[in-house]
Scaffold this active site. Structure first.
Site, PDB file in Angstrom:
ATOM      1  N   HIS A   1      -6.202  -0.679   6.199  1.00  0.00           N
ATOM      2  CA  HIS A   1      -6.323  -0.608   4.737  1.00  0.00           C
ATOM      3  C   HIS A   1      -5.124   0.149   4.143  1.00  0.00           C
ATOM      4  O   HIS A   1      -5.184   1.374   3.991  1.00  0.00           O
ATOM      5  CB  HIS A   1      -7.599   0.141   4.347  1.00  0.00           C
ATOM      6  CG  HIS A   1      -8.851  -0.600   4.652  1.00  0.00           C
ATOM      7  ND1 HIS A   1      -9.467  -1.429   3.737  1.00  0.00           N
ATOM      8  CD2 HIS A   1      -9.622  -0.645   5.769  1.00  0.00           C
ATOM      9  CE1 HIS A   1     -10.559  -1.946   4.278  1.00  0.00           C
ATOM     10  NE2 HIS A   1     -10.674  -1.484   5.515  1.00  0.00           N
TER      11      HIS A   1
ATOM     12  N   CYS B   1      -8.224  -6.238   5.976  1.00  0.00           N
ATOM     13  CA  CYS B   1      -9.351  -6.007   6.869  1.00  0.00           C
ATOM     14  C   CYS B   1     -10.217  -7.269   7.030  1.00  0.00           C
ATOM     15  O   CYS B   1      -9.824  -8.171   7.744  1.00  0.00           O
ATOM     16  CB  CYS B   1     -10.159  -4.798   6.407  1.00  0.00           C
ATOM     17  SG  CYS B   1     -11.046  -4.064   7.790  1.00  0.00           S
TER      18      CYS B   1
ATOM     19  N   GLU C   1      -4.239   0.384   1.203  1.00  0.00           N
ATOM     20  CA  GLU C   1      -4.503   0.925  -0.149  1.00  0.00           C
ATOM     21  C   GLU C   1      -4.794   2.423  -0.149  1.00  0.00           C
ATOM     22  O   GLU C   1      -4.571   3.102  -1.152  1.00  0.00           O
ATOM     23  CB  GLU C   1      -5.654   0.166  -0.831  1.00  0.00           C
ATOM     24  CG  GLU C   1      -7.044   0.322  -0.222  1.00  0.00           C
ATOM     25  CD  GLU C   1      -7.352  -0.676   0.883  1.00  0.00           C
ATOM     26  OE1 GLU C   1      -6.401  -1.213   1.497  1.00  0.00           O
ATOM     27  OE2 GLU C   1      -8.542  -0.903   1.173  1.00  0.00           O
TER      28      GLU C   1
END
Ligand code: GLN
Length: 533
Positions: A506, A380, A508
């Site tokens: 993102h 990001c 994650e």
């Protein structure tokens, strides 16, 4: 009908109530019981999106683009589920709804009060959550600690739930702390906390005690006696190497059987062995890598918890333990010689972020990774700064920047899209949640994802400025994924680098202990390869 497990906390905040909640969920799920989880945050914010991460740890983004508390991350990771904005109740949401109803005349001229109107609204919102996925058990974590003024209406609401539905349908779990003072396990704080809970009419059924070491039998007996539960209802939640072990230590103390019998549930299978095997594997990892996270809020590990977990998950699948080196980007900014710590690592990660502070330090770290051929992953803000770094130092666009950091930059390589440039207010302008991303074939990204369409979660305002895309590509950047019909760049890569990938999204948030995010896995693999050379 859905049954409810209500998790409250006492003594201190930060006792890992979220992990306890997620662990109870995992224990039940592994027995084939359908569970769902929700969280009550007794603050007045309607959602945590505008809250400062210094105060609050990470913001978790759900699939539907809700900015949630980091406990949502524990729930999604442990249970491998996807939650939504509807799974979060805040005081702000409750009052907003009550006040809207009041304005519409819904209360027919009554005096609108905390009891029963606010408590009814709370119960109603909990029941609505149960309707989303119709679980057999909905676990409701109540944030904060017993005794907080903010939490009172919620505790009163769940007290009423127990009265209305009975103890076979509503179970109270209370999480407390047992400190060790001069070698002795102290039960007084737990006793006081339970007393506080009982004074508002809630008798816990199960007490989970955080402690540095396993609770002694005498400690359990004492808590049982003073808090009016059986010894088996006192669970030791002692320090373990990894949070993923918590369900196992609870299961060893028969928590699963206990809850099943108290709530009169039916066990359909028992797969906790699978989890046990996974934990054993994570304890015997053969390899090791060291990865630097260059960020602004370092020292506050909670801020980057999902990134760290995603790195760990990737490591597990590669038989490698990931050691994280925290590097403060502001220190690099002040003194370039701080960069030398980065020569000891196998990989460099620049995570998401907002604002100017520390950003020049992050750019320096990215330059270091690029020039020294160290595996790099940017996420990001890290993606946007990688573009800025490349524009300045490879393409030669002096003082190129993101307009978030320098409004008057001569080369706004990262900018708001034209239609957003005139919007003034901060709220509700972010691009949030899961969005379809198109991956180009014959790229590193395609090799990683093995798919032309991927779905990843977003949280950003700024974009690679479309006016500069050609320039970037002419100078060696490959934009290997995009979204919004090719208007927004999603992944950038440098092909002749050992591993240089950055994502606007993102990854994650979709990483799970047994299902690492593909980009993280590829990154950790590259770090291992570098180390091996
Ligand atoms: N500040 C950047 C933006 O708003 C990046 C956001 C982030 O890293 N989550 O676009």
């Amino acid at each position: 009908m859905t049954k409810y497990i209500i998790v409250t906390g006492g003594v201190l905040s930060g006792l890992g109530k979220g992990v306890t909640t997620a662990s109870i969920g995992l224990i039940l799920k592994s027995r084939g019981i359908k569970v769902d989880v929700c969280k009550i945050d007794p603050y007045l914010n309607v959602d945590p999106g505008l809250m400062n991460p210094y105060q609050h740890g990470e913001i978790w983004i759900t699939k539907d683009g809700y900015e949630a508390d980091l406990d949502f991350g524990h729930y999604e990771r442990f249970l491998d589920i996807e939650l939504t904005s509807k799974h979060n109740i805040t005081t702000g949401k409750v009052y907003l709804s009550v006040l809207e109803k009041e304005r519409k005349g819904y209360y027919l001229g009554q005096t609108v009060q905390i009891i029963p109107h606010v408590t009814d609204e709370i119960k109603e919102q909990i029941y609505q959550i149960a309707q989303i996925n119709n679980p057999e058990v909905l676990i409701v974590e109540i944030g904060g600690t017993v005794g907080d003024i903010e939490g009172m209406p919620f505790l009163e609401a769940v007290r009423q739930m127990r009265r209305e539905h009975g103890k076979e349908n509503v179970l109270f779990v209370h999480v407390t702390l047992v400190p060790i003072i001069r070698g002795e396990q102290k039960t007084k704080p737990t006793q006081h906390s339970v007393k506080e809970l009982r004074s508002i009419g809630i008798q816990p059924d199960i007490i989970v005690c955080r402690c540095q070491e396993p609770l002694q039998e005498e400690t359990k007996a004492k808590i049982a006696l003073y808090c009016d539960v059986s010894k088996i209802d006192v669970i030791s939640n002692h320090d373990v190497e990894s949070v993923y072990e918590v369900p196992l230590i609870m299961e060893e103390q028969k928590l699963g059987d206990n809850i099943i019998s108290k709530l009169n549930l039916k066990e359909k299978k028992n797969e906790i062995k699978k989890w046990k095997k996974f934990i054993e594997k994570t304890k015997n990892l053969k390899k090791k890598v060291k990865i630097a996270i260059v960020g602004k809020y370092v020292g506050m590990e909670d801020t980057y918890i999902s990134i760290v977990e995603a790195l760990k998950h990737a490591g597990y699948s590669l038989n490698a333990k990931v050691d994280v080196l925290w590097v403060d980007s502001e220190k690099i900014e002040e003194d370039e010689s701080e960069l030398k710590v980065l020569s000891e690592v196998d990989g460099i990660l620049v995570p998401g972020g907002f604002g100017k502070r520390g950003s020049e330090g992050k750019i320096k770290a990215i330059k270091f990774a690029r020039e020294k051929n160290i595996p790099f992953l940017g996420i990001c803000f890290g993606f946007q700064l990688a573009a800025v770094e490349y524009a300045r130092n490879v393409i030669g666009l002096k003082n190129a920047n993101s307009t978030e950091l320098d409004k008057d930059t001569p080369y706004p390589v990262v900018d708001l899209l034209p239609e957003q440039r005139n919007i003034k207010q901060l709220g509700a302008t972010m691009r949030l949640g899961e969005i379809e991303v198109d991956v180009k074939e014959n790229t590193i990204a395609y090799k990683i994802y093995k798919s032309k369409k991927i779905y990843e979660r977003h949280r950003h305002r700024y974009e690679i400025n479309p006016e500069f895309i050609e320039t970037f590509e002419k100078h060696g950047i490959v934009f290997s994924a995009s979204s919004d019909n090719g208007r927004r760049m999603e992944i950038l890569e440098i092909p002749n680098h050992r591993f240089f990938i950055a994502t606007q999204f993102h990854p994650e948030f979709k990483s799970r202990p047994l299902k690492p995010a593909p980009v993280f896995k590829a990154f950790v693999e590259a770090c291992l390869n570098k180390k091996g050379e």
